[in-house]
Design an enzyme around this catalytic site. Structure first.
Site, mmCIF file in Angstrom:
data_model
loop_
_atom_site.group_PDB
_atom_site.id
_atom_site.type_symbol
_atom_site.label_atom_id
_atom_site.label_comp_id
_atom_site.label_asym_id
_atom_site.label_seq_id
_atom_site.Cartn_x
_atom_site.Cartn_y
_atom_site.Cartn_z
ATOM 1 N N ARG A 14 0.879 -1.132 -0.024
ATOM 2 C CA ARG A 14 0.015 -0.041 -0.065
ATOM 3 C C ARG A 14 0.922 1.143 -0.070
ATOM 4 N NH1 ARG A 14 -5.475 -1.001 1.122
ATOM 5 N NH2 ARG A 14 -5.840 -3.018 2.177
ATOM 6 N N GLN A 73 5.978 -5.374 4.622
ATOM 7 C CA GLN A 73 5.963 -6.831 4.680
ATOM 8 C C GLN A 73 5.576 -7.282 3.059
ATOM 9 O OE1 GLN A 73 5.033 -8.732 8.809
ATOM 10 N NE2 GLN A 73 3.210 -7.932 7.574
ATOM 11 N N ASN A 87 6.149 -11.371 4.738
ATOM 12 C CA ASN A 87 4.500 -11.229 5.165
ATOM 13 C C ASN A 87 4.129 -12.098 6.328
ATOM 14 O OD1 ASN A 87 1.974 -10.274 5.506
ATOM 15 N ND2 ASN A 87 1.342 -11.578 3.851
ATOM 16 N N ASP A 138 -2.822 1.431 11.272
ATOM 17 C CA ASP A 138 -2.805 0.659 10.272
ATOM 18 C C ASP A 138 -2.319 1.769 9.061
ATOM 19 O OD1 ASP A 138 -4.251 -1.464 10.619
ATOM 20 O OD2 ASP A 138 -6.060 -1.126 10.196
ATOM 21 N N ASP A 187 -3.546 2.099 5.935
ATOM 22 C CA ASP A 187 -4.345 2.890 4.905
ATOM 23 C C ASP A 187 -5.439 3.783 5.609
ATOM 24 O OD1 ASP A 187 -5.389 0.555 6.190
ATOM 25 O OD2 ASP A 187 -6.645 -0.116 4.765
ATOM 26 N N ASP A 238 -5.898 -7.932 17.908
ATOM 27 C CA ASP A 238 -6.184 -6.871 18.788
ATOM 28 C C ASP A 238 -7.152 -7.036 20.032
ATOM 29 O OD1 ASP A 238 -8.244 -6.947 17.185
ATOM 30 O OD2 ASP A 238 -8.281 -5.114 16.294
ATOM 31 N N HIS A 253 -11.066 5.396 8.142
ATOM 32 C CA HIS A 253 -10.645 4.127 7.723
ATOM 33 C C HIS A 253 -11.705 3.370 6.839
ATOM 34 C CE1 HIS A 253 -9.359 -0.247 7.905
ATOM 35 N NE2 HIS A 253 -8.050 0.052 8.391
#
Length: 609
Positions: free
Chosen positions: A159, A187, A214, A240, A242, A352, A376
């Site tokens: 990304r 990754q 990864n 994150d 993104d 999480d 998000h």
């Protein structure tokens, strides 16, 4: 270092100047204000600007709970003749005025002691015959504070554009004194390093990029946690890659961590990147018996905050406890990591949630902070129940239940219901993946690290062998499912009738298929529609492709029996298996176990700080 009593800037009144914030102005200010800068605004003559908004009201109840304060002061600079009021609302919806000022220059408006369960406090500015300009407004408290040094940990995989935008946002000058350093765990196969500004961000914060294979979110975030243990950081902020951030949110977490009377995990709420004023997650609670999460305020799921005033929306005035905060943005004290370790080797999903439960058992609560958020893409726009992620969704849910829940009945029955749903929906690849997940759970906790490297590729292979993989549209026209299948059944009686019809269809021989199966939208791809079809093209959540589904009585019956047998084995062996997983969890999550695992794989410092 002993905490010292001092005046602390808890949060500032800020306004959007660019990016996604401009699409969400209603989260910053209401009324007739004109944005005049990041920290200044103008109120036209005869108008009123209200900051009873998501990003700019002060969540007094949360600060009182976490820090123990009972008052706050709003300091601002005013130019022009106007009236500036501090307004408040209680959890019961009672609105009152706490203070008022009319002078120009620097004003300090004190709330006095919080009374009657005050939830939010905000500024309201009214201009008289001439415009009023207000700038540098900030909420201050008196508290004993400790030094906080935040190490940001970002996990990314292919990304590049999103991650580069995030790094640019973290390089904002507002965060220069807030962040101690940023580590990006890359990754992917498309390196982020060439797209970074170098060893430091534009605000002088150190940046380090670590390239590794990864290992999913758990392997990436655990790497960030473990690396931070060797620094002077007091906290690590998991982010994150993104997301779009509001930099003030990070400042607020920093301030709250500095003043907290204990060492809580502090999390941000999630706004939808697709609809910037829509709140997707206000906080997460866990149904321990089913081992499934739900929002603290379900009625606020996908709620448009631009249409829900704080003063008149009860759910926005209730600050319920949470069991965990998503790792889209969560601030974790290093002392917690030293005590309970990093993530379990889950790859993705549930890392999480399980961590929040584990931290709570060690005495560290999680607080999701209102007015602290990022944008998000909501998980409702993903295919995590149909693609390779289905393996990890079930496997990690069951492992979490084995570690934290003693009663298996509800979690086993509810997950079996999901299996049956997949079978009725012709999603045999998902059902096969879930059976593989249960088989791995039964093999014991040792399989967690064993499957961390190849679990995703194996899951993708199973889906491919089952014919359940996303296919490209290839420019073909879509053929919509006919109306003969009917609308969704409403009410228990209608659902029972539809279920009987679906079961009869599932038992009948498979009919001859047409040259082009009907297309079914993601929203309509439920048992009540797919269960009446022999072949379908189910649209992916992104709309970029489809899943080709074909009914098979033989395959369905085989998967049904296998699913029942595996759950029976889990039921009978739950106590013994739970003891094994609970006993192994501390070592599996421990920093040394992760260091040994990383040492066995590829590791490159793409950039050194």
């Amino acid at each position: 270092m002993a905490a010292e009593l001092r005046s602390l800037v808890a949060q500032r009144i800020v306004l959007p100047q660019g990016g996604i914030g401009l699409d969400a102005v209603a989260l910053y200010v209401r009324g007739g204000a004109e944005i005049d800068g990041r920290r200044s605004f103008r109120v036209p003559a005869g108008s009123t600007a209200s900051f009873a908004t998501y990003f700019n009201a002060f969540p007094a109840a949360v600060w009182a709970s976490v820090v123990g304060i009972d008052r706050a002061v709003l300091r601002l600079h005013a130019e022009g003749e106007g009236i500036h009021r501090l307004r408040a609302v209680t959890a019961d919806g009672v609105v009152s005025t706490l203070a008022e000022g009319r002078d120009s220059g620097t004003l300090s408006l004190a709330t006095g002691p919080f009374r009657d369960g005050v939830a939010w406090v905000w500024l309201e500015s009214t201009a008289a015959d001439q415009p009023v300009r207000v700038s540098d407004a900030e909420w201050r408290i008196e508290a004993r504070t400790r030094g906080v040094r935040i190490a940001v940990s970002i996990t990314t995989m292919n990304r590049v554009d999103d991650c580069a935008l995030l790094l640019a946002a973290l390089g904002d000058h507002e965060l220069a004194g807030v962040l101690d350093g940023v580590v990006v765990v890359d990754q992917g196969s498309d390196p982020i390093a060439p797209h970074t500004p170098g060893p430091v961000l534009s605000n002088g914060v150190a940046l380090r990029v670590i390239e590794q294979e990864n290992l999913g979110g758990s392997g990436g975030f655990s790497r960030g946690m473990v690396e931070a243990l060797d620094t002077a950081a007091t906290h690590t902020l998991l982010l994150d890659d993104d997301v779009r951030i509001e930099p003030e949110s990070i400042r607020r977490l920093h301030a709250l961590a500095a003043a907290a009377v204990d060492e809580p995990l502090l999390g941000a709420q999630m706004l939808s990147m697709l609809d910037p004023t829509v709140l997707h997650s206000m906080g997460e609670q866990m149904d321990r018996r089913r081992m499934w999460w739900h929002g603290t305020e379900p009625e606020l799921s996908a709620a448009d905050l631009s249409r829900l005033p704080i003063e008149t929306t009860p759910a926005l005035r209730r600050f319920r406890p949470v069991d965990f905060n998503g790792w889209w943005m969560c601030l974790i004290p290093m002392s917690v990591i030293r005590r309970v370790g990093a993530s379990l080797p889950y790859f993705i999903k549930w890392d999480d949630a399980e961590y929040g439960l584990r931290a709570a058992e060690a005495g560290h609560r999680t607080v999701t902070v209102p007015g602290t958020a990022l944008w998000h893409v909501p998980w409702t726009s993903k295919d995590d129940g149909l693609d390779w992620q289905a393996y990890f969704q079930l496997r990690n849910r069951i492992v979490t239940a084995l570690v934290h829940e003693r009663r298996p009945r509800r979690v086993l029955s509810s997950t079996w219901t999901q299996d049956l749903n997949h079978l009725l929906c012709l999603q045999y690849g998902s059902a096969r993946l879930r059976n593989t997940a249960l088989q791995d759970v039964l093999s014991g906790p040792e399989h967690l690290f064993d499957t961390l490297r190849d679990g995703r590729s194996r899951a993708q292979r199973i889906l491919a062998e089952s014919g359940q993989a996303v296919r490209a549209d290839e420019g073909r026209p879509r053929v919509e499912a006919g109306a003969a299948l009917g609308a969704p059944p409403r009410g228990a009686a209608a659902q029972l009738r539809r279920l009987a019809r679906v079961l009869l269809h599932q038992l009948a021989p498979v009919g001859r298929t047409s040259s082009r199966p009907a297309a079914v939208s993601r929203a309509s791809g439920k048992w009540w529609q797919l269960g009446l079809m022999d072949e379908a093209e189910l649209r992916s959540a992104t709309g970029a492709g489809y899943f080709l589904l074909r009914r098979s009585r033989r395959e369905a019956w085989h998967l049904f029996r296998r699913s029942a047998w595996l759950r029976a084995r889990l039921w009978l062996g739950w106590r013994t298996l739970a003891r094994r997983y609970r006993s192994a969890a501390p070592e599996l999550a421990g920093a040394e176990s992760w260091r040994r695992f990383y040492a066995g794989g590829a590791r490159t410092d793409a950039q050194g700080s």
